[in-house]
Write an enzyme that holds these catalytic residues in place. Sequence first.
Site, PDB file in Angstrom:
ATOM      1  N   TYR A 106       0.727  -1.140   0.085  1.00 34.72           N
ATOM      2  CA  TYR A 106      -0.059  -0.088  -0.033  1.00 34.72           C
ATOM      3  C   TYR A 106       0.874   1.147  -0.176  1.00 34.72           C
ATOM      4  O   TYR A 106       0.555   2.392  -0.784  1.00 34.72           O
ATOM      5  CB  TYR A 106      -1.139  -0.180   1.106  1.00 34.72           C
ATOM      6  CG  TYR A 106      -2.178  -0.853   0.717  1.00 34.72           C
ATOM      7  CD1 TYR A 106      -3.406  -0.285   0.068  1.00 34.72           C
ATOM      8  CD2 TYR A 106      -2.326  -2.246   0.867  1.00 34.72           C
ATOM      9  CE1 TYR A 106      -4.290  -1.018  -0.253  1.00 34.72           C
ATOM     10  CE2 TYR A 106      -3.239  -2.853   0.623  1.00 34.72           C
ATOM     11  CZ  TYR A 106      -4.424  -2.419  -0.074  1.00 34.72           C
ATOM     12  OH  TYR A 106      -5.532  -3.214  -0.666  1.00 34.72           O
ATOM     13  N   GLU A 113      -8.816  -6.913   4.010  1.00 36.32           N
ATOM     14  CA  GLU A 113      -8.020  -8.125   3.339  1.00 36.32           C
ATOM     15  C   GLU A 113      -7.485  -8.915   4.435  1.00 36.32           C
ATOM     16  O   GLU A 113      -7.562 -10.100   4.230  1.00 36.32           O
ATOM     17  CB  GLU A 113      -7.106  -7.394   2.435  1.00 36.32           C
ATOM     18  CG  GLU A 113      -7.727  -6.861   1.222  1.00 36.32           C
ATOM     19  CD  GLU A 113      -6.780  -5.928   0.348  1.00 36.32           C
ATOM     20  OE1 GLU A 113      -5.649  -5.702   0.695  1.00 36.32           O
ATOM     21  OE2 GLU A 113      -7.591  -5.201  -0.267  1.00 36.32           O
TER      22      GLU A 113
HETATM   23  C1  HEM Z   1      -7.671  -4.283  -8.703  1.00 35.04           C
HETATM   24  C2  HEM Z   1      -8.427  -0.155  -6.396  1.00 35.04           C
HETATM   25  C3  HEM Z   1      -4.309  -0.828  -3.680  1.00 35.04           C
HETATM   26  C4  HEM Z   1      -3.174  -4.228  -6.833  1.00 35.04           C
HETATM   27  C5  HEM Z   1      -8.015  -3.184  -8.300  1.00 35.04           C
HETATM   28  C6  HEM Z   1      -9.443  -2.554  -8.798  1.00 35.04           C
HETATM   29  C7  HEM Z   1      -9.632  -1.627  -8.128  1.00 35.04           C
HETATM   30  C8  HEM Z   1      -8.555  -1.068  -7.278  1.00 35.04           C
HETATM   31  C9  HEM Z   1     -10.871  -0.682  -8.420  1.00 35.04           C
HETATM   32  C10 HEM Z   1     -10.370  -3.513  -9.876  1.00 35.04           C
HETATM   33  C11 HEM Z   1     -11.194  -4.429  -9.081  1.00 35.04           C
HETATM   34  C12 HEM Z   1     -11.923  -5.235  -9.890  1.00 35.04           C
HETATM   35  O1  HEM Z   1     -11.430  -5.927 -10.913  1.00 35.04           O
HETATM   36  O2  HEM Z   1     -13.100  -5.583  -9.681  1.00 35.04           O
HETATM   37  C13 HEM Z   1      -7.198   0.051  -5.464  1.00 35.04           C
HETATM   38  C14 HEM Z   1      -7.279   0.918  -4.862  1.00 35.04           C
HETATM   39  C15 HEM Z   1      -6.178   0.996  -3.780  1.00 35.04           C
HETATM   40  C16 HEM Z   1      -5.308  -0.366  -4.514  1.00 35.04           C
HETATM   41  C17 HEM Z   1      -8.444   2.220  -4.472  1.00 35.04           C
HETATM   42  C18 HEM Z   1      -5.642   1.714  -2.627  1.00 35.04           C
HETATM   43  C19 HEM Z   1      -6.402   2.573  -1.656  1.00 35.04           C
HETATM   44  C20 HEM Z   1      -3.584  -1.750  -4.355  1.00 35.04           C
HETATM   45  C21 HEM Z   1      -2.436  -2.369  -4.128  1.00 35.04           C
HETATM   46  C22 HEM Z   1      -2.103  -3.545  -4.831  1.00 35.04           C
HETATM   47  C23 HEM Z   1      -3.107  -3.436  -5.974  1.00 35.04           C
HETATM   48  C24 HEM Z   1      -1.499  -1.687  -2.852  1.00 35.04           C
HETATM   49  C25 HEM Z   1      -0.531  -3.967  -4.923  1.00 35.04           C
HETATM   50  C26 HEM Z   1       0.409  -3.791  -5.509  1.00 35.04           C
HETATM   51  C27 HEM Z   1      -4.112  -4.427  -7.743  1.00 35.04           C
HETATM   52  C28 HEM Z   1      -4.135  -5.811  -8.572  1.00 35.04           C
HETATM   53  C29 HEM Z   1      -5.604  -5.544  -9.156  1.00 35.04           C
HETATM   54  C30 HEM Z   1      -6.257  -4.707  -8.554  1.00 35.04           C
HETATM   55  C31 HEM Z   1      -3.013  -6.504  -8.944  1.00 35.04           C
HETATM   56  C32 HEM Z   1      -6.218  -6.561 -10.415  1.00 35.04           C
HETATM   57  C33 HEM Z   1      -5.856  -5.672 -11.554  1.00 35.04           C
HETATM   58  C34 HEM Z   1      -5.709  -6.663 -12.687  1.00 35.04           C
HETATM   59  O3  HEM Z   1      -4.642  -7.024 -12.794  1.00 35.04           O
HETATM   60  O4  HEM Z   1      -6.664  -6.780 -13.453  1.00 35.04           O
HETATM   61  N1  HEM Z   1      -7.683  -2.256  -7.389  1.00 35.04           N
HETATM   62  N2  HEM Z   1      -6.252  -0.871  -5.557  1.00 35.04           N
HETATM   63  N3  HEM Z   1      -4.013  -2.433  -5.574  1.00 35.04           N
HETATM   64  N4  HEM Z   1      -5.403  -4.002  -7.861  1.00 35.04           N
HETATM   65 FE1  HEM Z   1      -5.898  -2.473  -6.445  1.00 35.04          FE
END
Ligand code: HEM
Length: 405
Positions: free
Chosen positions: A95, A137
């Site tokens: 994060y 989480e």
């Molecule tokens: C997916 C938001 C932090 C890694 C997502 C999605 C959203 C999101 C909206 C799409 C969800 C879906 O597919 O239904 C956020 C927000 C964060 C955050 C608002 C911070 C407050 C992080 C962090 C990581 C991360 C710290 C790690 C490095 C991912 C990954 C996906 C994802 C790998 C799947 C995306 C893909 O490869 O298709 N996140 N995220 N996120 N997030 Fe986050």
Amino acid sequence: MLSQKTIDVIKSTVPALEVYGTEITTIFYKNLFSSHPELQNIFNHANQNQGRQQTALANTVLAAATHIDKLESIIPVVKQIAQKHRSLGVKPEHYPIVGGHLLRAIKEVLGDAATDEILSAWKNAYGVIAGVFIELEETLYKQAADQEGGWKGFKQFKVVEKVEESDVITSFYLVPANNSPVPIFEPGQYITIRHKIPGETNLINRQYSLSAASNKESFRISVKREAEETKPAGVFSNYLHDHINQGDIVEITAPAGEFVLNSASTPVVFISGGVGVTPLMSMINSIAEQQPNRQVEFVHAAKNGKLQAFKQELDHLNERLNNSRFSFIYDNPSEQDTMNTHFKKQGYIDVEWLEENTILKGADYYICGPVPFLQAVVKGLKELGIQDSEIHYEFFGPAINMEGK
Ligand code: HEM
């Protein structure tokens, strides 16, 4: 808690974020991956390349900014994302890395307009939002690990059977490589598969819905072979189809997801397009096992019968369910398709058809398919007076809002 001043500053930046949101997140990802290349192992590059992930993150940051003074109102969205993060192995230590790069990207795009006051407000807000994700989480990791047969992170599973369901969809049956029990899951949930594909620098992750009812013996996923020309989207599915066979090992995470069947006795209407049928197969199989008297309306749209999966299985389900009706809608049916007993319509589902065929008093609607299909069906159902609380949907790929932005 955030001060009123911070909330006011955050809210005042919403219009700028609306304009530059996608630009900010595009720069963010570029910088993130150049300084932390190891994170490329967990992101889906097909989504990145199509700009979908940028949109998803931008939408969530915006939603959080808009609701910063009442974050509880976006908890359902946060829960869904937290499930995805858990399924991918996102950890608390990620994060601050993401937060730091997000702030730097805001500064890079907004330039002088991003004053110290604005950046510090965003730093605080990100900290609060990240805290909500991390806590949720942690609970999800614990739940996944604590149940019988459960685990944390990735675990090796062996392919014990591979079954062609249609010209483009193949099922893989998976059991733990160490013969441990298989945890129970809720119908509608998905798993992440991770694999090292020869020629690809990074590990590739994909989510696939579990397509059978929970049974403590195996998981079944059913994968559509995406067209080669949609590379890199098609890389993983083609690899699974062509190179993963009985006896091979893949790594998967425990089932996750919020798009799940309620266990009430209300009538249920399933509406799917193409491979969107997979989570609904898990749901209808669970109903056949546990609630065979529940009223079920099963609507499935496909291009034609050759591309449609599970035809035989659906016939068996029809026999096992005491109060069910099946409707197949083909875009371009063959003569044989039109003779199928469940064939109802050539073309697309429209409001008139929904009104005549799917409106059941007190029903819950579960819908899954490609984005345009979902948009049309959800819009149609709403026009017909179905309440939001009765409409449950999922599509493949990161969350995009239903206006298609
Ligand atoms: C997916 C938001 C932090 C890694 C997502 C999605 C959203 C999101 C909206 C799409 C969800 C879906 O597919 O239904 C956020 C927000 C964060 C955050 C608002 C911070 C407050 C992080 C962090 C990581 C991360 C710290 C790690 C490095 C991912 C990954 C996906 C994802 C790998 C799947 C995306 C893909 O490869 O298709 N996140 N995220 N996120 N997030 Fe986050």
